[in-house]
Motif scaffolding. Sequence first.
Motif, PDB file in Angstrom:
ATOM      1  N   ALA A   1      10.023 -11.175  -4.824  1.00 34.54           N
ATOM      2  CA  ALA A   1       9.946 -10.657  -3.565  1.00 34.54           C
ATOM      3  C   ALA A   1      10.109  -9.060  -3.154  1.00 34.54           C
ATOM      4  CB  ALA A   1      10.793 -11.265  -2.436  1.00 34.54           C
ATOM      5  N   GLY A   2      11.042  -8.665  -3.678  1.00 33.38           N
ATOM      6  CA  GLY A   2      11.326  -7.302  -3.699  1.00 33.38           C
ATOM      7  C   GLY A   2      10.331  -6.255  -4.466  1.00 33.38           C
ATOM      8  N   LEU A   3       9.939  -6.630  -5.837  1.00 34.03           N
ATOM      9  CA  LEU A   3       9.039  -6.051  -6.418  1.00 34.03           C
ATOM     10  C   LEU A   3       7.607  -5.893  -5.887  1.00 34.03           C
ATOM     11  CD1 LEU A   3      10.213  -7.271 -10.078  1.00 34.03           C
ATOM     12  CD2 LEU A   3      10.389  -4.845  -8.860  1.00 34.03           C
ATOM     13  N   THR A   4       7.126  -7.292  -5.323  1.00 36.86           N
ATOM     14  CA  THR A   4       5.879  -7.273  -4.673  1.00 36.86           C
ATOM     15  C   THR A   4       5.659  -6.341  -3.543  1.00 36.86           C
ATOM     16  OG1 THR A   4       5.869  -9.710  -5.093  1.00 36.86           O
ATOM     17  CG2 THR A   4       4.198  -8.878  -3.358  1.00 36.86           C
ATOM     18  N   ALA A   5       6.908  -6.213  -2.534  1.00 41.32           N
ATOM     19  CA  ALA A   5       6.907  -5.513  -1.654  1.00 41.32           C
ATOM     20  C   ALA A   5       6.881  -3.992  -1.937  1.00 41.32           C
ATOM     21  CB  ALA A   5       8.166  -5.797  -0.506  1.00 41.32           C
ATOM     22  N   ALA A   6       7.512  -3.749  -2.781  1.00 43.70           N
ATOM     23  CA  ALA A   6       7.668  -2.363  -3.523  1.00 43.70           C
ATOM     24  C   ALA A   6       6.379  -1.812  -4.041  1.00 43.70           C
ATOM     25  CB  ALA A   6       8.901  -2.094  -4.375  1.00 43.70           C
TER      26      ALA A   6
ATOM     27  N   LYS B   1       5.941  -2.182 -13.138  1.00 44.47           N
ATOM     28  CA  LYS B   1       5.296  -0.928 -13.683  1.00 44.47           C
ATOM     29  C   LYS B   1       4.973  -0.008 -12.996  1.00 44.47           C
ATOM     30  CE  LYS B   1       3.280  -2.984 -17.678  1.00 44.47           C
ATOM     31  NZ  LYS B   1       2.029  -3.964 -17.968  1.00 44.47           N
ATOM     32  N   GLY B   2       5.763   1.087 -13.322  1.00 41.25           N
ATOM     33  CA  GLY B   2       5.473   2.494 -12.316  1.00 41.25           C
ATOM     34  C   GLY B   2       6.606   2.513 -11.292  1.00 41.25           C
ATOM     35  N   LEU B   3       7.358   1.542 -11.077  1.00 44.29           N
ATOM     36  CA  LEU B   3       8.407   1.673  -9.721  1.00 44.29           C
ATOM     37  C   LEU B   3       9.493   2.319 -10.146  1.00 44.29           C
ATOM     38  CD1 LEU B   3       7.995  -1.788  -8.287  1.00 44.29           C
ATOM     39  CD2 LEU B   3       7.061   0.239  -7.387  1.00 44.29           C
ATOM     40  N   ASP B   4      10.282   2.999  -9.072  1.00 42.87           N
ATOM     41  CA  ASP B   4      11.603   3.538  -9.410  1.00 42.87           C
ATOM     42  C   ASP B   4      12.474   2.497  -9.084  1.00 42.87           C
ATOM     43  OD1 ASP B   4      13.770   5.148  -9.321  1.00 42.87           O
ATOM     44  OD2 ASP B   4      13.151   6.597  -7.759  1.00 42.87           O
TER      45      ASP B   4
ATOM     46  N   PHE C   1      -4.067  -9.321  -2.084  1.00 46.59           N
ATOM     47  CA  PHE C   1      -3.283  -9.744  -3.108  1.00 46.59           C
ATOM     48  C   PHE C   1      -3.782  -9.119  -4.214  1.00 46.59           C
ATOM     49  CE2 PHE C   1      -1.437 -12.963  -0.247  1.00 46.59           C
ATOM     50  CZ  PHE C   1      -0.143 -12.751  -0.527  1.00 46.59           C
ATOM     51  N   LYS C   2      -5.026  -9.186  -4.496  1.00 48.38           N
ATOM     52  CA  LYS C   2      -5.352  -8.738  -5.796  1.00 48.38           C
ATOM     53  C   LYS C   2      -5.210  -7.223  -6.211  1.00 48.38           C
ATOM     54  CE  LYS C   2     -10.593  -7.956  -4.530  1.00 48.38           C
ATOM     55  NZ  LYS C   2     -10.456  -7.464  -3.274  1.00 48.38           N
ATOM     56  N   THR C   3      -4.816  -6.321  -5.185  1.00 48.91           N
ATOM     57  CA  THR C   3      -4.545  -4.948  -5.649  1.00 48.91           C
ATOM     58  C   THR C   3      -3.208  -4.867  -6.376  1.00 48.91           C
ATOM     59  OG1 THR C   3      -3.408  -4.582  -3.456  1.00 48.91           O
ATOM     60  CG2 THR C   3      -5.917  -3.929  -3.754  1.00 48.91           C
ATOM     61  N   LEU C   4      -2.290  -5.854  -6.233  1.00 43.28           N
ATOM     62  CA  LEU C   4      -1.316  -5.725  -7.050  1.00 43.28           C
ATOM     63  C   LEU C   4      -1.317  -5.616  -8.471  1.00 43.28           C
ATOM     64  CD1 LEU C   4       0.877  -8.973  -5.620  1.00 43.28           C
ATOM     65  CD2 LEU C   4       1.705  -6.274  -5.603  1.00 43.28           C
ATOM     66  N   SER C   5      -2.429  -5.857  -8.852  1.00 36.27           N
ATOM     67  CA  SER C   5      -2.464  -5.724 -10.520  1.00 36.27           C
ATOM     68  C   SER C   5      -3.267  -4.239 -10.672  1.00 36.27           C
ATOM     69  CB  SER C   5      -3.489  -6.819 -11.183  1.00 36.27           C
ATOM     70  OG  SER C   5      -4.925  -6.573 -10.555  1.00 36.27           O
ATOM     71  N   ASP C   6      -3.443  -3.258  -9.549  1.00 31.18           N
ATOM     72  CA  ASP C   6      -3.884  -1.979  -9.847  1.00 31.18           C
ATOM     73  C   ASP C   6      -2.855  -1.014 -10.288  1.00 31.18           C
ATOM     74  OD1 ASP C   6      -6.296  -2.955  -8.965  1.00 31.18           O
ATOM     75  OD2 ASP C   6      -6.207  -1.896  -6.813  1.00 31.18           O
ATOM     76  N   ARG C   7      -3.201   0.084 -10.588  1.00 31.73           N
ATOM     77  CA  ARG C   7      -1.938   1.024 -11.172  1.00 31.73           C
ATOM     78  C   ARG C   7      -1.304   1.473  -9.977  1.00 31.73           C
ATOM     79  NH1 ARG C   7      -1.843   3.816 -16.031  1.00 31.73           N
ATOM     80  NH2 ARG C   7      -3.333   2.876 -17.447  1.00 31.73           N
ATOM     81  N   ILE C   8      -0.073   2.066 -10.193  1.00 32.91           N
ATOM     82  CA  ILE C   8       0.406   2.841  -8.779  1.00 32.91           C
ATOM     83  C   ILE C   8      -0.113   4.164  -9.013  1.00 32.91           C
ATOM     84  CG2 ILE C   8       2.611   3.620  -7.940  1.00 32.91           C
ATOM     85  CD1 ILE C   8       3.948   0.941  -8.728  1.00 32.91           C
TER      86      ILE C   8
ATOM     87  N   ALA D   1       4.373   1.231  -2.747  1.00 27.87           N
ATOM     88  CA  ALA D   1       4.005   2.369  -3.601  1.00 27.87           C
ATOM     89  C   ALA D   1       2.527   2.635  -3.706  1.00 27.87           C
ATOM     90  CB  ALA D   1       4.796   2.152  -4.972  1.00 27.87           C
ATOM     91  N   GLN D   2       1.673   1.638  -3.901  1.00 27.49           N
ATOM     92  CA  GLN D   2       0.412   1.695  -4.055  1.00 27.49           C
ATOM     93  C   GLN D   2      -0.245   2.333  -2.955  1.00 27.49           C
ATOM     94  OE1 GLN D   2      -0.707  -2.477  -5.056  1.00 27.49           O
ATOM     95  NE2 GLN D   2      -1.194  -1.985  -7.194  1.00 27.49           N
ATOM     96  N   ALA D   3       0.273   2.305  -1.711  1.00 32.57           N
ATOM     97  CA  ALA D   3      -0.110   3.031  -0.502  1.00 32.57           C
ATOM     98  C   ALA D   3       0.284   4.261  -0.407  1.00 32.57           C
ATOM     99  CB  ALA D   3       0.353   2.009   0.611  1.00 32.57           C
ATOM    100  N   GLY D   4       1.136   4.738  -1.339  1.00 32.48           N
ATOM    101  CA  GLY D   4       1.312   6.229  -1.311  1.00 32.48           C
ATOM    102  C   GLY D   4       2.936   6.478  -0.774  1.00 32.48           C
TER     103      GLY D   4
END
Length: 442
Positions: free
Chosen positions: A14-19, A205-208, A435-442, A23-26
């Motif tokens: 849940a947390g990683l999905t939200a984060a 991947k790519g999260l703080d 949902f599909k953007t979840l696999s995009d890079r941050i 993050a992908q939204a900037g």
Amino acid sequence: METFDAIVVGAGVAGLTAARLLAQAGQGVLVLEARDRIGGRTWTEHADGFTTDRGASWIHGIDGNPLAQVVDAFGMRSVEFTVGSYQSHSRPIAYYGPAGERLSEEASHAFGEDIREFDSHLAATIGVSVPGSSYADAIEETLTALDWEASRAARVREFMYHRAEEQYGVSAGNLDAHGLDDDSVEGDEVVFPEGFGELAAHLAKGLDIRLDHVVTRVQWSPDGARVMCGQGGFSAAKVIVTVPIGILKSGDFEFSPALPEPLTDAIAGFEMNNFEKVFLRFPRKFWDHDVYAIRQQGDAGTWWHSWYDLTDLHGVPTLLTFAAGPSALETRGWSDGHIAESVLQALRGIYGELVETPEHVLVTNWQDDPFSRGSYAYMTPGSRTEHHDLLATPVAGVLHLAGEATWGEDPATVTAALRSGHRAAQNILGRELPFKTLSDRI
Ligand SMILES: Cc1cc2nc3c(=O)[nH]c(=O)nc-3n(C[C@H](O)[C@H](O)[C@H](O)COP(=O)(O)OP(=O)(O)OC[C@H]3O[C@@H](n4cnc5c(N)ncnc54)[C@H](O)[C@@H]3O)c2cc1C
């Protein structure tokens, strides 16, 4: 004090999905995680060349399930194993009767039909049950109305009790009558040869993410929030808290000011369950071939009644069984060896001398895990299905709860965790996210 757009408490799905979505939204996002690993209740152990999912293993139905799209997008390999939702007969199951004899195909089929018929009557009973009724009340009321012959009724009753135990880790008497309303499986179920843990690794991947940060207090107001842990405080405009119900109820996690209604009322109606996995790896396969599971009926199966054949998945002869509900409570303090011997004793009732000594035994201990305090949440009698989603009611536009227990359609699952994290991110950003953007890079 470090300041972020958003802080996410908990690095489970849940947390990683939200984060990730934020993050992908900037947004500037910080994830604080109490444990020294990510993944929460998805936890794949890699040891001695073996891969073992100590937490979740199944996607309970891939049709129309965004989680199935997400794992595909991440390239995770899955295999079909449609038996994870305590099905009675959709795939081959070797049934053993109370005296230890294998049921014929006709007898197994007839039993499956009994379950199907009983289920439709049970659903009607639950539909008109008085608030506060338990699942056990609904079972008994339905059996009384059907007036089946004693042994037929006994087999169905025990199956229903075991279903409550395996699906929700609680005795049927302690589960609300509506506690299994979500229990339908759309399409095949799948498991992951490389482990469910891969999902968290991809999402992270790519999260703080700061590990070993045990959050003790979330101070919030309409202007923002401060999140406190042993290392100090962090501030943010928004906070998403994804810790399990067991932590919210523990007294070790404080909100200041306290959470408002309807969240407190909703939290009060849930409890963490008692549910553990027992994996037994053997030198040789001594059980039935070409079955997904083995089931023992009658008193001999009071504690250990269902074994799932993971041989194809693990590449070595392996059975998985569960200590669920009363058996998990009873065996909580036992050593792994003691538990294994108890399971083997039950297997000897079926296979006698053929039963081998396991080469390896793994027993989970989620009940005593300080950061989950059980495996997942269940509805106590009197709680309501809508309490799940009420938990996610945004507070002052700042504070958001997410996590498996906050998703009403399919709670207690990884799907629920994913969807709840996705909803929290959408609520913060104020727009729909695919949902599909979840696999995009941050
Ligand atoms: C044995 C078992 C079998 C299961 N089987 C399945 C299955 O087959 N299929 C399925 O779909 N689901 C299954 N589940 C349920 C599924 O694993 C969960 O529903 C899902 O993983 C929950 O995700 P979450 O993000 O809501 O919570 P979690 O994964 O629990 O994430 C919350 C995070 O918060 C962290 N945390 C806790 N307290 C603090 C604190 N004070 N400060 C900071 N961080 C904190 C935790 O360490 C954790 O990482 C199973 C669970 C278990 C335990």
